[in-house]
Design a protein around this motif. Structure first.
Motif, PDB file in Angstrom:
ATOM      1  N   LEU A 188       6.750 -30.078 -11.073  1.00 50.97           N
ATOM      2  CA  LEU A 188       6.000 -29.815  -9.835  1.00 50.97           C
ATOM      3  C   LEU A 188       4.646 -29.189 -10.124  1.00 50.97           C
ATOM      4  O   LEU A 188       3.670 -29.466  -9.422  1.00 50.97           O
ATOM      5  N   GLU A 189       4.564 -28.364 -11.166  1.00 51.57           N
ATOM      6  CA  GLU A 189       3.259 -27.809 -11.547  1.00 51.57           C
ATOM      7  C   GLU A 189       2.321 -28.928 -11.993  1.00 51.57           C
ATOM      8  O   GLU A 189       1.132 -28.920 -11.672  1.00 51.57           O
ATOM      9  N   LEU A 190       2.871 -29.898 -12.706  1.00 54.15           N
ATOM     10  CA  LEU A 190       2.076 -31.049 -13.113  1.00 54.15           C
ATOM     11  C   LEU A 190       1.611 -31.837 -11.886  1.00 54.15           C
ATOM     12  O   LEU A 190       0.443 -32.241 -11.803  1.00 54.15           O
ATOM     13  N   GLU A 191       2.497 -32.029 -10.925  1.00 54.12           N
ATOM     14  CA  GLU A 191       2.133 -32.740  -9.693  1.00 54.12           C
ATOM     15  C   GLU A 191       1.029 -31.999  -8.945  1.00 54.12           C
ATOM     16  O   GLU A 191       0.083 -32.614  -8.444  1.00 54.12           O
ATOM     17  N   VAL A 192       1.115 -30.671  -8.883  1.00 48.83           N
ATOM     18  CA  VAL A 192       0.067 -29.875  -8.232  1.00 48.83           C
ATOM     19  C   VAL A 192      -1.271 -30.098  -8.942  1.00 48.83           C
ATOM     20  O   VAL A 192      -2.307 -30.326  -8.298  1.00 48.83           O
TER      21      VAL A 192
END
Length: 101
Positions: A39-43
């Motif tokens: 999710l950090e990568l998606e952000v």
């Protein structure tokens, strides 16, 4: 009358249950860490897409959703950590009782 052997068996059974719960929580925590990382990568990808233009409304929606999901996963990680501390405390208590037997 409970013998020392029976008490030790009971304590060892309790210890095994506690260790199994710790293992389950460790596995869940690992899974939640992987989810948070994704999710950090998606952000980061959403933020990059926003800086490059494009469909701002769609990207902003994806960004908000990724942030909410990340925050939820981080909260689960904190809960896991709290539970692990409690289970380790229980394990220490049982180990002290076993060593005293």
């Amino acid at each position: 009358m409970v013998t020392d052997t029976q008490q030790l068996r009971t304590l060892l059974g309790q210890r095994l249950e506690i260790v199994q719960e710790i293992a389950r929580l460790n596995a869940r925590q690992l899974q939640n860490r992987q989810i948070v990382s994704g999710l950090e990568l998606e952000v980061m990808l959403c933020e990059r897409d926003l800086s490059q233009g494009g469909d701002m409304a769609a990207v902003a929606g994806r960004l908000e959703q990724a942030r909410v999901q990340r925050d939820t996963a981080e909260a689960r990680l904190a809960e896991d950590e709290s539970e692990l501390i409690e289970w380790h405390r229980r394990l220490d208590a049982v180990d002290r009782r076993i060593s005293g037997s």
